[in-house]
Motif scaffolding. Sequence first.
Motif, short mmCIF file in Angstrom:
data_model
loop_
_atom_site.label_atom_id
_atom_site.label_comp_id
_atom_site.label_asym_id
_atom_site.label_seq_id
_atom_site.Cartn_x
_atom_site.Cartn_y
_atom_site.Cartn_z
N MET A 55 -10.78 45.86 -37.03
CA MET A 55 -9.38 45.42 -37.17
C MET A 55 -9.37 44.13 -38.00
O MET A 55 -9.97 43.13 -37.60
CB MET A 55 -8.75 45.18 -35.80
CG MET A 55 -8.76 46.41 -34.91
SD MET A 55 -7.87 46.19 -33.33
CE MET A 55 -8.95 45.03 -32.49
N GLU A 56 -8.69 44.19 -39.14
CA GLU A 56 -8.61 43.03 -40.03
C GLU A 56 -7.18 42.48 -40.02
O GLU A 56 -6.22 43.25 -40.12
CB GLU A 56 -8.99 43.42 -41.45
CG GLU A 56 -10.42 43.90 -41.60
CD GLU A 56 -10.73 44.36 -43.02
OE1 GLU A 56 -9.79 44.41 -43.85
OE2 GLU A 56 -11.89 44.68 -43.30
N PHE A 57 -7.05 41.16 -39.94
CA PHE A 57 -5.74 40.51 -39.96
C PHE A 57 -5.76 39.42 -41.02
O PHE A 57 -6.68 38.60 -41.08
CB PHE A 57 -5.42 39.92 -38.59
CG PHE A 57 -5.33 40.93 -37.49
CD1 PHE A 57 -4.14 41.60 -37.23
CD2 PHE A 57 -6.44 41.23 -36.72
CE1 PHE A 57 -4.06 42.55 -36.22
CE2 PHE A 57 -6.38 42.17 -35.71
CZ PHE A 57 -5.19 42.84 -35.46
N SER A 58 -4.73 39.42 -41.85
CA SER A 58 -4.60 38.41 -42.91
C SER A 58 -3.11 38.24 -43.19
O SER A 58 -2.26 38.80 -42.48
CB SER A 58 -5.35 38.85 -44.17
OG SER A 58 -4.85 40.10 -44.65
N SER A 59 -2.80 37.48 -44.22
CA SER A 59 -1.39 37.25 -44.56
C SER A 59 -1.23 37.11 -46.06
O SER A 59 -1.86 36.24 -46.68
CB SER A 59 -0.87 35.98 -43.88
OG SER A 59 0.44 35.68 -44.32
N PRO A 60 -0.39 37.96 -46.68
CA PRO A 60 -0.16 37.83 -48.13
C PRO A 60 0.86 36.75 -48.47
O PRO A 60 0.91 36.28 -49.60
CB PRO A 60 0.37 39.21 -48.51
CG PRO A 60 1.08 39.68 -47.27
CD PRO A 60 0.28 39.13 -46.11
N MET A 61 1.70 36.36 -47.49
CA MET A 61 2.74 35.36 -47.71
C MET A 61 3.20 34.83 -46.36
O MET A 61 2.97 35.47 -45.32
CB MET A 61 3.92 35.97 -48.48
CG MET A 61 4.52 37.21 -47.84
SD MET A 61 5.88 37.92 -48.78
CE MET A 61 7.17 36.72 -48.45
N PRO A 62 3.84 33.68 -46.33
CA PRO A 62 4.24 33.11 -45.05
C PRO A 62 5.12 34.05 -44.23
O PRO A 62 6.00 34.72 -44.77
CB PRO A 62 5.02 31.84 -45.46
CG PRO A 62 4.44 31.47 -46.78
CD PRO A 62 4.12 32.77 -47.46
N ASP A 63 4.84 34.10 -42.92
CA ASP A 63 5.59 34.90 -41.95
C ASP A 63 5.37 36.40 -42.09
O ASP A 63 6.12 37.19 -41.53
CB ASP A 63 7.10 34.58 -42.00
CG ASP A 63 7.42 33.26 -41.33
OD1 ASP A 63 6.83 32.98 -40.27
OD2 ASP A 63 8.24 32.50 -41.88
N VAL A 64 4.35 36.79 -42.84
CA VAL A 64 4.01 38.21 -42.98
C VAL A 64 2.54 38.38 -42.58
O VAL A 64 1.66 37.78 -43.19
CB VAL A 64 4.24 38.72 -44.41
CG1 VAL A 64 3.81 40.18 -44.54
CG2 VAL A 64 5.71 38.57 -44.80
N ILE A 65 2.30 39.18 -41.55
CA ILE A 65 0.95 39.44 -41.07
C ILE A 65 0.54 40.84 -41.49
O ILE A 65 1.25 41.82 -41.21
CB ILE A 65 0.86 39.34 -39.53
CG1 ILE A 65 1.37 37.98 -39.04
CG2 ILE A 65 -0.57 39.59 -39.06
CD1 ILE A 65 0.54 36.81 -39.43
N LYS A 66 -0.60 40.93 -42.17
CA LYS A 66 -1.15 42.23 -42.56
C LYS A 66 -2.19 42.66 -41.53
O LYS A 66 -3.12 41.91 -41.22
CB LYS A 66 -1.78 42.14 -43.94
CG LYS A 66 -2.47 43.42 -44.40
CD LYS A 66 -3.14 43.22 -45.76
CE LYS A 66 -3.93 44.44 -46.20
NZ LYS A 66 -4.58 44.21 -47.52
N ALA A 67 -2.01 43.86 -41.00
CA ALA A 67 -2.98 44.44 -40.06
C ALA A 67 -3.57 45.70 -40.68
O ALA A 67 -2.82 46.58 -41.11
CB ALA A 67 -2.31 44.78 -38.73
#
Length: 775
Positions: A55-67
Motif C-alpha cells: 500500500m503506497e500513500f503520497s500526495s500530488p497536491m495539497p489536500d489530495v491523498i493518493k492511495a
Amino acid sequence: MKFTDGYWMTRKGYQLFSPFEIHDVRIGTNSITVYATHRHLENRGNTLNEPLMTMEFSSPMPDVIKAKFYHHKGQFRKGPNSFDLHVTGNASVTIDNNEEFVSLASGNTVVKITKRNPVKITYTHKGKHLTGSGTRSTAYVKGDDGVHHFREQLSLGVGETVYGLGERFTPFVKNGQVVDMWNEDGGTASEQAYKNVPFYVTNRGYGVFVNHPELVSFEVGSEIVSKAQFSVQGESLEYFLIGGDTLKDVLSNYTSLTGKPALPPAWSYGLWLTTSFTTNYDEATVTSFVEGMAERDLPLAVFHFDCFWMKEYEWCNFEWDERVFPDPVGMLQRLKAKGLHICVWINPYIAQRSALFDEGMENGYLLKRADGSVWQWDLWQYGMGIVDFTNPAACEWFKSKLGALLDMGVDSFKTDFGERIPTDVVYFDGSDPQPMHNYYTHLYNKVVFELLEEKRGKGEAALFARSATAGGQQFPVHWGGDCEATYESMSESLRGGLSLGLSGFGYWSHDIGGFEQSSPPDLYKRWVQFGLLSSHSRLHGSTSYRVPWLYDEEAVDVLRFFTKLKLSLMPYLFGKSVESSSIGIPLMRAMILEFGDDPTCDYVDRQYMLGDSLLVAPIFNPEGEATYYLPQGTWTHFLSGEQVQGGSWRKETYDYFSLPLFARENSLIAVGNEDSRPDYEYADGATLHLFALQDGAVATADIPSAQGDPRLSVQASRRGNTITVTSEGTADSGWQLLLRGISSVASVDNGLATAHEQGTLVSSVVGTASIIIRL
C-alpha cells in the motif's frame, strides 16, 4: 460488483485477501509504503506461501491523498492505465512514523494507518473524520476462474449521502445504487449513462476519484450498506481521497487534478435552434425558421444542422447533401449575415458508403479486428467503421475534414455518440480496448475541441457533446442526450445535470421540449423556462420541429420573455462562468454545493442554484404548481420583487411567465442593458441589483468583458443604516445600482437616488467610484 454473500460469507468462486497486520513501513521523501500481511504471523514459517499487500500513500497536491494498492506489481497492462492528470510529482507532505501508526499529511488532509492489528486506514481533514477502510474492506479478490479484482470499501457515516459518478439520471443521492462506469447510449430514462466519471463526493465534505479508465464497479451502500465500494479487474487499484474546507474546494481540487472546464464563448449562451433529427429541411425551411424567429422578436444566436445535412447512409462524409443544399457556402454566408453562429452534427463513425471509408481503410485510420480487417457493423450506419484516435495521422485526417467545414463558415460541432465503442478491436498504438471503451470519447472530443481552438482561437471553441468521462469537462459544452417529451423526463434530465456538475463539469444543456415524441404546449412552455435558465439553451427534437409558433402563440411570448431574460442576465452569468472555469465549479449547482450546512438540501434535486446568487425551481406539472425549498435567509423573487424568509418549503402556483426564481440575500447581480444578443459589453450601462444586504455583510459583483477579461468589479458593504459601494475598472457608458426592496434612502454621496418600481435606483455611476448610501 459484489463479492460477498451477506455480511459474513464470501461468494463462491472468490477468495478475499485483506490487510490485517503491518509487517513493514518504508518512508520515502514524500511518500510512505506499507506492507501488510493477510493474517497474524505467528512464526517465520507463516511468511512462506502467503500473499502480501503493498500500500503506497503520497500526495500530488495539497489536500489530495493518493492511495495505490498492489498484489503483483509487475503485471503488464496496456494503456491507458490512468486518466490524463494535470498535476505531476509529489507535494510536500508531513510524515509521522511511530509505534502506534504511520501517517501522511498533505495540507489539512491526513491519512493514518494503524500498526496494531487489525489494520485501519483513516482519512481526516482538519481533524474531522472523513472516511476509512482497512481489514475486511480493502481486499485483493482472487477468482477461481483466474480473473482477479481489487476492491476498496470506504466507510459511510450515519446520514452520509453520495453524489456524482457522472451524468446519472437515476436518483440524485446514489446511496443504495449499483453504478458501473461503462459509457452507453441509454437515453435519460435508464441506469445507463453517456458520461461515466469515477468520481463521487459526499455531504461529509470530501471526494473520491478512482483513477481507472476501464470498468469501475461501484456499490454505493448496496453490498455493505455502510460502505461505498469500488472495484476494478486486475492486480492493482489507485484512487485519490480529495479533501477541502467545502465541497467547492473539493471540486476545485479535483478539477486541478483532471483539468478545469474551458470557458465557452459568450455567443454560445444564446438560444440555439436546430433542424431537429428526422424532419425535412432545406435552405428555404431553415430560412423560414430564422426569419420567423426574427419577425417574432425571438433572439437567436446559433442555428444547428442535425444529421441529415449529410446524405443518408453516408454518415459521416462531412459533405453537404447537394440535393438539399446546392450552395452550402452561400447559404452559410447568408445565415451568418443575420448574426448567427453555425453548428453541424458529426460523429466518429464512417459508413461504408461514405467516400471517406476507403480512404480511412487504406491508410489505417479505422479501428481493426485482430486479423487486420476493419472492424464494422450495421448498428446506426450500414457497414460503419470507427476512427482510431490513437493514430496521430488519423487525428490529422479527421481534423482536415472538419477544418474544411470551418473554412466554409461553420463555428461549432455537435460531437454526438462516442459511447458505442467495441472491445474486440485493435488500436493503432496497442491500447487495451477495455479502458479505451470509456476513454475513447475523451480523445474524440479533445481532437475536435483542439481543432476549434486552432482555427477559431482560444476562447472561441464550443462543442455540443454527448459522451464524456473524467477530464471531459475541459471540452464544453455537454448536453443530456435523448430525453422524452414528458415532465418525468424533464425531471430526470435535471438530476443528470446536477450529478454531472458534482462530477467536475462546468456547463450543461438539454433538449428543450424533450427529444423523443412531441410535447404538448404546456410542457414546452415549462421546459422553455428551465432551458433558458440553464447554462446553455437549445431547442431540439426528433420527429418534429421545435419552433414555438407550432405549439401556440403564448409559447412564442414565453420563449421571447425567457430568452430576453437570460440575455439580460449575461453580465452575471458570464461572470459566474469565468469563476466556474477558473475554480472548477459548475454554473448550475446542486443546492448542497451552496448550502452544505443545511441537511434539508442533501436530497433536494428538483431545483438548483444558477451561480451562487439565483435559485431556480422548474415546474414539473401541468397545474403550474411549484414545490420548492428556500434555505435560511431573506430571499427576493427576481421577477416580482416579493421578499420572503427562508428556512421552509413553499408551494405556489405560477403562470407561464414566472416560476420560483429567487435572489439570495447579500447578492449583487449585474443585469445588462441588452436583451437581443448574448455577446455585448456587459459592464456598459449595467444595472447592479443589490438584494437584502444585511448588516455587516459584503456583496460583490465581477463583470467581465465578452472575452472573459476583467472589466468592472463592484463591492457593497453595510454597517448599520449605511451602505458603502466601491468600484474598480471601466464602464464607458456608466452603470447604476438598484437597491431591491428599499423604497427610499435618506441621502447619497456621489450619486442620484430615484424611485424605481422594484426599489431605489442610484444612477450617475461611471468607472471607478465610491458611493455612500444612508438609509
